[in-house]
Motif scaffolding. Sequence first.
Motif, PDB file in Angstrom:
ATOM      1  N   UNK A   4     -54.556 100.619  25.541  1.00 53.21           N
ATOM      2  CA  UNK A   4     -53.451 101.179  24.447  1.00 53.21           C
ATOM      3  C   UNK A   4     -52.239 101.461  25.283  1.00 53.21           C
ATOM      4  N   UNK A   5     -52.215 101.982  26.355  1.00 53.84           N
ATOM      5  CA  UNK A   5     -50.980 102.440  27.089  1.00 53.84           C
ATOM      6  C   UNK A   5     -50.392 101.310  27.504  1.00 53.84           C
ATOM      7  N   UNK A   6     -51.073 100.139  28.001  1.00 60.99           N
ATOM      8  CA  UNK A   6     -50.137  98.916  28.336  1.00 60.99           C
ATOM      9  C   UNK A   6     -49.676  98.309  27.028  1.00 60.99           C
ATOM     10  N   UNK A   7     -50.172  98.035  25.883  1.00 60.96           N
ATOM     11  CA  UNK A   7     -49.675  97.715  24.832  1.00 60.96           C
ATOM     12  C   UNK A   7     -48.687  98.480  24.012  1.00 60.96           C
ATOM     13  N   UNK A   8     -48.707  99.622  24.178  1.00 62.62           N
ATOM     14  CA  UNK A   8     -47.814 100.817  23.573  1.00 62.62           C
ATOM     15  C   UNK A   8     -46.574 100.607  24.611  1.00 62.62           C
ATOM     16  N   UNK A   9     -46.681 100.424  25.813  1.00 62.07           N
ATOM     17  CA  UNK A   9     -45.475 100.261  26.729  1.00 62.07           C
ATOM     18  C   UNK A   9     -44.900  99.071  26.516  1.00 62.07           C
ATOM     19  N   UNK A  10     -45.342  97.954  25.792  1.00 63.11           N
ATOM     20  CA  UNK A  10     -44.908  96.873  25.560  1.00 63.11           C
ATOM     21  C   UNK A  10     -44.190  96.707  24.082  1.00 63.11           C
ATOM     22  N   UNK A  11     -44.370  97.996  23.294  1.00 62.93           N
ATOM     23  CA  UNK A  11     -43.840  98.035  22.048  1.00 62.93           C
ATOM     24  C   UNK A  11     -44.643  97.818  21.042  1.00 62.93           C
ATOM     25  N   UNK A  12     -45.889  97.488  21.183  1.00 60.48           N
ATOM     26  CA  UNK A  12     -46.875  97.275  20.340  1.00 60.48           C
ATOM     27  C   UNK A  12     -47.948  98.479  20.024  1.00 60.48           C
ATOM     28  N   UNK A  13     -48.983  97.878  19.063  1.00 61.93           N
ATOM     29  CA  UNK A  13     -49.940  99.019  18.708  1.00 61.93           C
ATOM     30  C   UNK A  13     -51.102  98.136  18.818  1.00 61.93           C
ATOM     31  N   UNK A  14     -52.094  99.047  19.381  1.00 58.02           N
ATOM     32  CA  UNK A  14     -53.668  98.320  19.707  1.00 58.02           C
ATOM     33  C   UNK A  14     -54.474  98.658  18.329  1.00 58.02           C
ATOM     34  N   UNK A  15     -54.901  97.669  17.885  1.00 62.10           N
ATOM     35  CA  UNK A  15     -56.015  97.769  16.720  1.00 62.10           C
ATOM     36  C   UNK A  15     -57.299  96.914  17.275  1.00 62.10           C
ATOM     37  N   UNK A  16     -58.289  97.537  16.967  1.00 57.04           N
ATOM     38  CA  UNK A  16     -59.388  96.977  17.251  1.00 57.04           C
ATOM     39  C   UNK A  16     -60.241  96.630  16.033  1.00 57.04           C
ATOM     40  N   UNK A  17     -60.737  95.318  15.903  1.00 55.83           N
ATOM     41  CA  UNK A  17     -61.240  94.989  14.935  1.00 55.83           C
ATOM     42  C   UNK A  17     -62.333  93.958  15.070  1.00 55.83           C
ATOM     43  N   UNK A  18     -63.734  94.453  14.413  1.00 54.28           N
ATOM     44  CA  UNK A  18     -64.939  93.658  14.426  1.00 54.28           C
ATOM     45  C   UNK A  18     -65.078  92.749  13.397  1.00 54.28           C
ATOM     46  N   UNK A  19     -65.132  91.484  13.639  1.00 54.01           N
ATOM     47  CA  UNK A  19     -65.339  90.189  12.709  1.00 54.01           C
ATOM     48  C   UNK A  19     -66.662  89.820  12.597  1.00 54.01           C
ATOM     49  N   UNK A  20     -67.166  89.756  11.384  1.00 50.00           N
ATOM     50  CA  UNK A  20     -68.430  89.366  10.922  1.00 50.00           C
ATOM     51  C   UNK A  20     -68.431  88.301  10.012  1.00 50.00           C
ATOM     52  N   UNK A  21     -69.531  87.499   9.843  1.00 47.68           N
ATOM     53  CA  UNK A  21     -69.368  86.483   8.683  1.00 47.68           C
ATOM     54  C   UNK A  21     -68.988  86.955   7.435  1.00 47.68           C
ATOM     55  N   UNK A  22     -69.243  88.050   7.016  1.00 42.85           N
ATOM     56  CA  UNK A  22     -69.055  88.712   5.733  1.00 42.85           C
ATOM     57  C   UNK A  22     -67.675  89.115   5.711  1.00 42.85           C
ATOM     58  N   UNK A  23     -66.887  89.429   6.944  1.00 43.83           N
ATOM     59  CA  UNK A  23     -65.465  90.001   6.855  1.00 43.83           C
ATOM     60  C   UNK A  23     -65.362  90.957   8.111  1.00 43.83           C
TER      61      UNK A  23
END
Length: 109
Positions: free
Chosen positions: A74-93
């Motif tokens: 998260x710190x690494x991504x935010x230092x580059x100006x981004x936002x870390x989002x974590x998404x789990x992907x399943x066959x249903x969505x």
Amino acid sequence: MAKKFSELMAATMSPDAVQRAKKATQEMRDAMPLNELRQARGLSQKALAVILKVEQPAIAKMERRTDMYISTLRSHIEAMGGVLEITARFPEGAVKINSFEMTDTAPEN
């Protein structure tokens, strides 16, 4: 006179080839190692190290890791100006996991 790339592409590539190229480009953008993401953002390891208040070798080491704390990523991504989002992907969505998000409020007891 030089032609625009879009004109050249339209004249020499079939519509199917253009679609395949666009899809491949998007796939490359969707999956990128940290070092390539940093470079695409126009940052050197040294510049990112200054932002994160660490030494440059720490950035090189972090970019080679295959396992790290979510807070470090998260710190690494935010230092580059981004936002870390974590998404789990399943066959249903897909489901956004918010257990790791930073909050401005204190935890309830």
